[in-house]
Write a protein that holds these residues in place. Structure first.
Motif, PDB file in Angstrom:
ATOM      1  N   ALA A 214       0.836  -1.212   0.000  1.00 58.41           N
ATOM      2  CA  ALA A 214       0.000   0.000   0.000  1.00 58.41           C
ATOM      3  C   ALA A 214       0.865   1.254   0.000  1.00 58.41           C
TER       4      ALA A 214
ATOM      5  N   GLY B  68       1.179   4.164  -2.944  1.00 59.95           N
ATOM      6  CA  GLY B  68       1.050   5.603  -2.773  1.00 59.95           C
ATOM      7  C   GLY B  68       2.074   6.375  -3.593  1.00 59.95           C
TER       8      GLY B  68
ATOM      9  N   PRO C 265      -4.510   5.250  -3.233  1.00 59.32           N
ATOM     10  CA  PRO C 265      -5.272   4.573  -2.180  1.00 59.32           C
ATOM     11  C   PRO C 265      -6.142   3.425  -2.693  1.00 59.32           C
TER      12      PRO C 265
ATOM     13  N   ALA D 294      -5.860   1.985   2.323  1.00 58.94           N
ATOM     14  CA  ALA D 294      -6.193   3.356   1.927  1.00 58.94           C
ATOM     15  C   ALA D 294      -5.403   4.415   2.693  1.00 58.94           C
TER      16      ALA D 294
ATOM     17  N   ALA E 143      -1.530   4.220   1.750  1.00 57.68           N
ATOM     18  CA  ALA E 143      -1.244   4.717   0.403  1.00 57.68           C
ATOM     19  C   ALA E 143      -1.455   6.222   0.321  1.00 57.68           C
ATOM     20  N   LEU E 144      -2.496   6.730   0.967  1.00 55.03           N
ATOM     21  CA  LEU E 144      -2.751   8.168   0.936  1.00 55.03           C
ATOM     22  C   LEU E 144      -1.636   8.944   1.622  1.00 55.03           C
TER      23      LEU E 144
END
Length: 190
Positions: free
Chosen positions: A15, A19, A87, A115, A118-119
């Motif tokens: 993840a 990003g 995300p 999410a 990654a964000l």
């Protein structure tokens, strides 16, 4: 893989890499599943990620993304778009890591782990790109892009081969990003 710990580390690492680049971590996961590398397998609900079709589509998408990121101004647009696509890719990667669990739990774990991770890394990457553009007029962006590509590759690889090292690696990446942000901020105020 252990029921929670190793999938969480794999999902977290993929993840975070998602990003920075949306498709490269998914391509690497797809190849690992397709060719049965590193002992990575996925549950029935995510078996599609290792299919030949997914492998080819992700390879094309990754090549286009990596190439387009070297083009001035297109790189900034990709960075902004990556705040949405990263995300989503992070959720898919983390979901795949947990896919041996009940499908609803795997999806929920993918959302919870994928999410926000990654964000966070997408926002850091966007900030780095903005600073590079502002300070060098975009001239350094291709170099920054290649560094991000290498970081994405090695973060994904470490997540798959040595998932227990992912927490220290991600902490170090965030620390260096924070230090760079502070340095640029102090230069701007001076």
């Amino acid at each position: 893989m252990d029921t929670w710990v190793l999938p969480a580390m794999l999902g977290l690492g993929l993840a975070a890499a998602s990003g920075m680049r949306t498709f490269l971590p998914l391509l690497m996961l797809s190849a690992a599943v397709h060719f049965e590398l590193f002992g990575i397998s996925v549950g029935e609900s995510m078996r599609w990620i290792g299919s030949t079709g997914a492998l080819v589509a992700l390879a094309i998408a990754a090549v286009v993304e990596l190439g387009a990121d070297l083009i001035p101004f297109v790189d900034n647009a990709l960075s902004v778009i990556g705040n949405v696509t990263g995300p989503i890719a992070g959720v898919i990667a983390a979901w795949a890591a947990f896919s041996h669990l009940d499908p609803a739990m795997a999806a929920l774990a993918g959302i919870i782990v994928g999410a926000p991770t990654a964000l966070t890394f997408s926002a850091a990457q966007t900030g780095t790109r903005a600073v590079s553009t502002a300070t060098t007029g975009g001239l350094a962006n291709p170099v920054v892009s290649v560094i991000e590509d290498v970081l994405t590759f090695f973060t994904s690889l470490i997540a798959m081969i040595l998932p227990l090292l992912i927490i220290p690696l991600l902490a170090a990446l965030l620390w260096f990003s924070w230090r760079g942000w502070r340095r640029v901020r102090s230069l701007r105020t001076a």
